[in-house]
Design an enzyme around this catalytic site. Structure first.
Site, PDB file in Angstrom:
ATOM      1  N   GLU A 161       0.811  -1.227   0.000  1.00 25.15           N
ATOM      2  CA  GLU A 161       0.000   0.000   0.000  1.00 25.15           C
ATOM      3  C   GLU A 161       0.841   1.272   0.000  1.00 25.15           C
ATOM      4  OE1 GLU A 161      -2.700  -0.683   3.263  1.00 25.15           O
ATOM      5  OE2 GLU A 161      -3.389  -2.561   2.405  1.00 25.15           O
ATOM      6  N   GLU A 269      -5.636 -10.830  -1.527  1.00 21.25           N
ATOM      7  CA  GLU A 269      -6.435 -10.658  -0.300  1.00 21.25           C
ATOM      8  C   GLU A 269      -7.930 -10.653  -0.613  1.00 21.25           C
ATOM      9  OE1 GLU A 269      -5.093  -7.337   2.096  1.00 21.25           O
ATOM     10  OE2 GLU A 269      -2.982  -7.719   1.623  1.00 21.25           O
TER      11      GLU A 269
HETATM   12  O1  G3I Z   1      -3.668  -8.186  18.830  1.00 14.80           O
HETATM   13  C1  G3I Z   1      -4.442  -7.120  19.372  1.00 14.80           C
HETATM   14  C2  G3I Z   1      -5.101  -7.556  20.652  1.00 14.80           C
HETATM   15  O2  G3I Z   1      -4.103  -7.826  21.609  1.00 14.80           O
HETATM   16  C3  G3I Z   1      -6.050  -6.459  21.148  1.00 14.80           C
HETATM   17  O3  G3I Z   1      -6.761  -6.904  22.260  1.00 14.80           O
HETATM   18  C4  G3I Z   1      -7.039  -6.094  20.054  1.00 14.80           C
HETATM   19  C5  G3I Z   1      -7.954  -4.934  20.465  1.00 14.80           C
HETATM   20  O4  G3I Z   1      -8.370  -4.189  19.348  1.00 14.80           O
HETATM   21  O5  G3I Z   1      -6.322  -5.711  18.904  1.00 14.80           O
HETATM   22  C6  G3I Z   1      -5.510  -6.741  18.387  1.00 14.80           C
HETATM   23  O6  G3I Z   1      -4.856  -6.263  17.253  1.00 14.80           O
HETATM   24  C7  G3I Z   1      -5.650  -6.155  16.078  1.00 14.80           C
HETATM   25  C8  G3I Z   1      -5.000  -6.998  15.004  1.00 14.80           C
HETATM   26  O7  G3I Z   1      -5.674  -6.824  13.789  1.00 14.80           O
HETATM   27  C9  G3I Z   1      -4.998  -8.492  15.344  1.00 14.80           C
HETATM   28  O8  G3I Z   1      -6.299  -8.967  15.412  1.00 14.80           O
HETATM   29  C10 G3I Z   1      -5.702  -4.706  15.677  1.00 14.80           C
HETATM   30  O9  G3I Z   1      -6.432  -3.944  16.625  1.00 14.80           O
HETATM   31  C11 G3I Z   1      -6.343  -4.594  14.310  1.00 14.80           C
HETATM   32  O10 G3I Z   1      -6.210  -3.241  13.866  1.00 14.80           O
HETATM   33  C12 G3I Z   1      -5.648  -5.498  13.321  1.00 14.80           C
HETATM   34  O11 G3I Z   1      -6.322  -5.390  12.100  1.00 14.80           O
HETATM   35  C13 G3I Z   1      -5.644  -5.911  10.972  1.00 14.80           C
HETATM   36  C14 G3I Z   1      -5.414  -4.808   9.960  1.00 14.80           C
HETATM   37  O12 G3I Z   1      -4.800  -5.351   8.793  1.00 14.80           O
HETATM   38  C15 G3I Z   1      -4.532  -3.721  10.507  1.00 14.80           C
HETATM   39  O13 G3I Z   1      -4.718  -2.580   9.803  1.00 14.80           O
HETATM   40  C16 G3I Z   1      -6.530  -6.990  10.372  1.00 14.80           C
HETATM   41  O14 G3I Z   1      -6.635  -8.093  11.260  1.00 14.80           O
HETATM   42  C17 G3I Z   1      -5.938  -7.448   9.035  1.00 14.80           C
HETATM   43  O15 G3I Z   1      -6.854  -8.266   8.363  1.00 14.80           O
HETATM   44  C18 G3I Z   1      -5.646  -6.257   8.148  1.00 14.80           C
HETATM   45  O16 G3I Z   1      -5.032  -6.713   6.974  1.00 14.80           O
HETATM   46  C19 G3I Z   1      -4.790  -5.760   5.948  1.00 14.80           C
HETATM   47  C20 G3I Z   1      -3.597  -6.242   5.161  1.00 14.80           C
HETATM   48  O17 G3I Z   1      -2.501  -6.453   6.024  1.00 14.80           O
HETATM   49  C21 G3I Z   1      -3.224  -5.275   4.071  1.00 14.80           C
HETATM   50  N1  G3I Z   1      -4.366  -5.013   3.209  1.00 14.80           N
HETATM   51  C22 G3I Z   1      -5.570  -4.604   3.882  1.00 14.80           C
HETATM   52  C23 G3I Z   1      -5.967  -5.604   4.973  1.00 14.80           C
HETATM   53  C24 G3I Z   1      -7.238  -5.180   5.629  1.00 14.80           C
HETATM   54  O18 G3I Z   1      -7.072  -3.981   6.318  1.00 14.80           O
END
Ligand code: G3I
Length: 351
Positions: A161, A269
């Site tokens: 990105e 994705e």
């Molecule tokens: O691990 C913590 C946990 O300890 C905490 O309790 C919880 C509370 O919110 O958050 C957890 O972390 C989260 C993490 O995913 C793991 O589940 C983050 O808040 C959350 O923001 C994060 O989101 C990920 C996101 O990328 C980050 O921007 C999504 O799972 C993941 O699917 C997403 O993937 C991205 C690709 O890497 C790039 N392309 C877009 C795609 C979707 O956004």
């Protein structure tokens, strides 16, 4: 059916449903006519995969499902900087090691994701100021991960990105600290860390030829190739919306022009979100997109790699990011494969 535990005791009413499902061609086990989907995908010569969460690697039922359904895995979050290297002095290898061990045990390929991103960086990375310090840290990150997993991870989204939605280079800490050659530095570091790994540039809203971002992404990949940056392929994320359908023609033209540059193309994705509430019509529109994409990935001139960004609605990033949307994956929140899931095997078997 993914959550086998739900099915271990089949009640009579449920048995009737299962029989009915079989009759209308809905498969409930990641396999079709007794043959596992990953075997069918293997025979079709396509990477059919999914993003996985670290917890998946620790759960026996999920491991089993993944092992017979997919041929390739990508860590949804486990390799991102804040997870794998949360403080300067501490590497958290355990989650990624577990995913790699799962892939090895089941004989699956792996994509790595990702080194250069503007999200999910720990505070010490976000605090970077000078070019020299940033180059050193970025190079160390790439080297450490790719050396550890040399020969185990086939390809990497080195950068993710890097374009803003208007197609200009995104204003990120990497652009600010290192400058416009940060991609050159990252890709060269990756090539030297593991010369056999395939190196990808990955983005979203880059799937269609003739759109501002799609064309800007193409120009960027072309420029990188022309100036000798070791780029092997491009990732089209394909986070789509059921209500808009798929512009298959613009996608096909896009795939073709990357291949003319000598680049591989991966659908990295795939998910298709639905504006809630879900209706049969919306789910049908969603299914058409999922299946058409697989068909396109499979043709000789297609992508060859089709990765779901998670296979189940119960662990989806969509509701948190797009309130009012959901049901974006092929397996519903109860663990039941949606009707179009059965089409995957048929498409993979098509000549
Ligand atoms: O691990 C913590 C946990 O300890 C905490 O309790 C919880 C509370 O919110 O958050 C957890 O972390 C989260 C993490 O995913 C793991 O589940 C983050 O808040 C959350 O923001 C994060 O989101 C990920 C996101 O990328 C980050 O921007 C999504 O799972 C993941 O699917 C997403 O993937 C991205 C690709 O890497 C790039 N392309 C877009 C795609 C979707 O956004």
């Amino acid at each position: 059916m993914f959550e086998k535990s739900d099915e271990s005791i089949i009640q009579p009413a449920k048995a009737a449903t299962l029989i009915a499902a079989a009759v209308i061609g809905v498969t409930l086990s990641g396999c079709a006519a007794g043959e596992d989907l990953n075997k069918i995908a293997g025979k079709a010569g396509i990477d059919f995969g999914t993003a996985v969460q670290a917890g998946d690697a620790y759960d026996p039922k999920t491991r089993d499902y993944i092992g017979k359904t997919f041929t390739m895995l990508v860590p949804e979050n486990a390799m991102k900087w804040e997870n794998i290297h949360p403080t300067k002095a501490f590497w958290n290898w355990s989650d990624m090691d577990a995913i790699v061990a799962l892939a090895e045990e089941k004989g699956l390929d792996l994509r790595g994701h990702t080194f250069l991103w503007h999200q999910q960086n720990p505070p010490y990375v976000n605090a970077l100021k000078g070019r020299e310090e940033a180059v050193e840290l970025l190079t160390e990150q790439i080297n450490s991960v790719m050396t550890r997993y040399k020969g185990k991870i086939r390809e990497y989204d080195v950068a993710n990105e890097v374009l803003a939605d208007n197609g200009r280079m995104r204003d990120t800490l990497w652009l600010r600290t290192i400058g416009p050659d940060y991609l050159d530095i990252a890709f060269r570091a990756a090539r030297s860390a593991d010369p056999d790994a395939l190196l990808f540039l990955n983005d979203y809203s880059n799937e269609y030829a003739g759109t501002a971002k799609g064309d800007a992404f193409y120009r960027l990949a072309k420029e990188l190739k022309e100036r000798g940056v070791p780029l092997d392929g491009v990732g089209l994320q394909l986070h789509l919306m059921a209500e808009y359908g798929l512009n298959a023609d613009a996608l096909a033209r896009n795939v073709a022009r990357f291949r003319e540059l000598g680049l591989k193309v991966a659908f990295t994705e795939v998910d298709v979100r639905i504006k809630l509430p879900v209706t049969p019509e919306k789910e049908e529109a969603q299914g058409k997109i999922f299946t058409e994409l697989l068909r396109m990935a499979k043709t000789e001139s297609g992508a060859g790699t089709y990765m779901l960004w998670g296979w189940r609605d119960s662990r989806s990033w969509i509701p948190g990011t797009f309130p009012g949307y959901g049901s974006a994956h092929p397996v519903d929140a109860k663990g039941k494969e949606k009707a179009f899931f059965g089409e995957f095997a048929k498409i993979l078997k098509e000549r």
